[in-house]
Enzyme design. Sequence first.
Site, short mmCIF file in Angstrom:
data_model
loop_
_atom_site.label_atom_id
_atom_site.label_comp_id
_atom_site.label_asym_id
_atom_site.label_seq_id
_atom_site.Cartn_x
_atom_site.Cartn_y
_atom_site.Cartn_z
N LYS A 128 0.84 -1.21 0.00
CA LYS A 128 0.00 0.00 0.00
C LYS A 128 0.87 1.25 0.00
CE LYS A 128 -3.77 -2.48 2.10
NZ LYS A 128 -4.44 -2.98 3.31
N ASP A 134 -11.11 2.72 3.91
CA ASP A 134 -11.44 1.29 3.88
C ASP A 134 -12.96 1.10 3.92
OD1 ASP A 134 -9.96 -0.92 3.49
OD2 ASP A 134 -9.41 -1.25 5.59
N GLN A 184 -4.71 -1.30 9.40
CA GLN A 184 -4.55 -2.67 8.87
C GLN A 184 -5.10 -3.68 9.87
OE1 GLN A 184 -3.24 -3.47 5.74
NE2 GLN A 184 -3.91 -5.53 6.23
#
Length: 297
Positions: A55, A122, A99
Amino acid sequence: MSEAQIIDGKVFSERVRAEVAQEVARLRAEHDLQPGLAVILVGEDPASQVYVRSKGEQSLAAGMHSVTHRLPADTSLDELLLLIAGLNEDSRIHGILLQLPLPAHLDQRPALAAIHPDKDVDGLHVVNAGRLANGEPGMVPCTPLGCMIMLRESLGDLSGKNAVVVGRSVLVGRPVANLLLQADCTVTIAHSRTRDLPEVCRQADILVAAVGRPQMIKGDWIKPGAAVIDVGINRVPFSDPEKAAQGKTKLVGDVDYKAARKVAGWITPVPGGVGLMTVACLLQNTVTAAKRLNGLD
Ligand code: NDP
């Protein structure tokens, strides 16, 4: 009999990344705005480390501002919330990604809830889940967004199609189902209590598998000509006994790909399918967030 067309994640993700890079360049040149992504990794989970590195690298390659915060495994919830609060206030950061999974002692719910919904790239904040369920604009989870880009660009108009989503997770199944509904599909969500799953799947013009069970969906569960989107990523031993004895593993999806390819009209492979779209869509979401936060959307 002809085989299904492959929906190639490499081709689609490269296209999304190129579009993102172009838009980042335009925002920097015309608005002095550099979209910024902050990724938070708590602990040393090896798979998470690989994802986080990717990422970071891909956001830099697209011309973005990119920061990775690596916190020790024994980080407290208060420390994590303090970092998130700072990133919420940081005008150079437009997207915040926590994450997952977090170490066992940390509850992910308060941490996800602390991310400002407009920086929640997200799409996991309940506000964004609610916006999606209501059909309002918000941040859409990356993997479901990737599935929709692949479907729309391969099939065109999805209106009126029967879509079956196998799996009802907050991360994949539910948001994919909501997006298909927004695209005017007739949507069925199947799960572990669904009766006669093979027959339910056979009704699908669009079949999305997000289960996490290797090759569970068989060729004869698929309607001839259907579009099959395989979200599953499962690591299994090689069938070749020699390789298996060496402890070697490979990735397979939730669909029996070989059999399904003979019946379906379109299919995503694993690896090389949906998985590649997830990071590309994260970058796209970060650009979207940067524009919205600056009144440019
Ligand atoms: P979850 O484990 O959260 O959800 C799995 C879903 O599948 C549940 O709703 C469960 O039903 C359902 N299910 C389990 N067994 C069966 C069964 N026998 N029959 C029908 N339904 C069943 O998984 P995720 O949604 O997070 O992930 C699904 C897969 O997608 C995994 O392989 C994961 O690795 C992969 N993934 C891939 C990503 C990518 O980038 N390509 C991103 C995220 C996930 P119930 O609710 O009743 O328990």
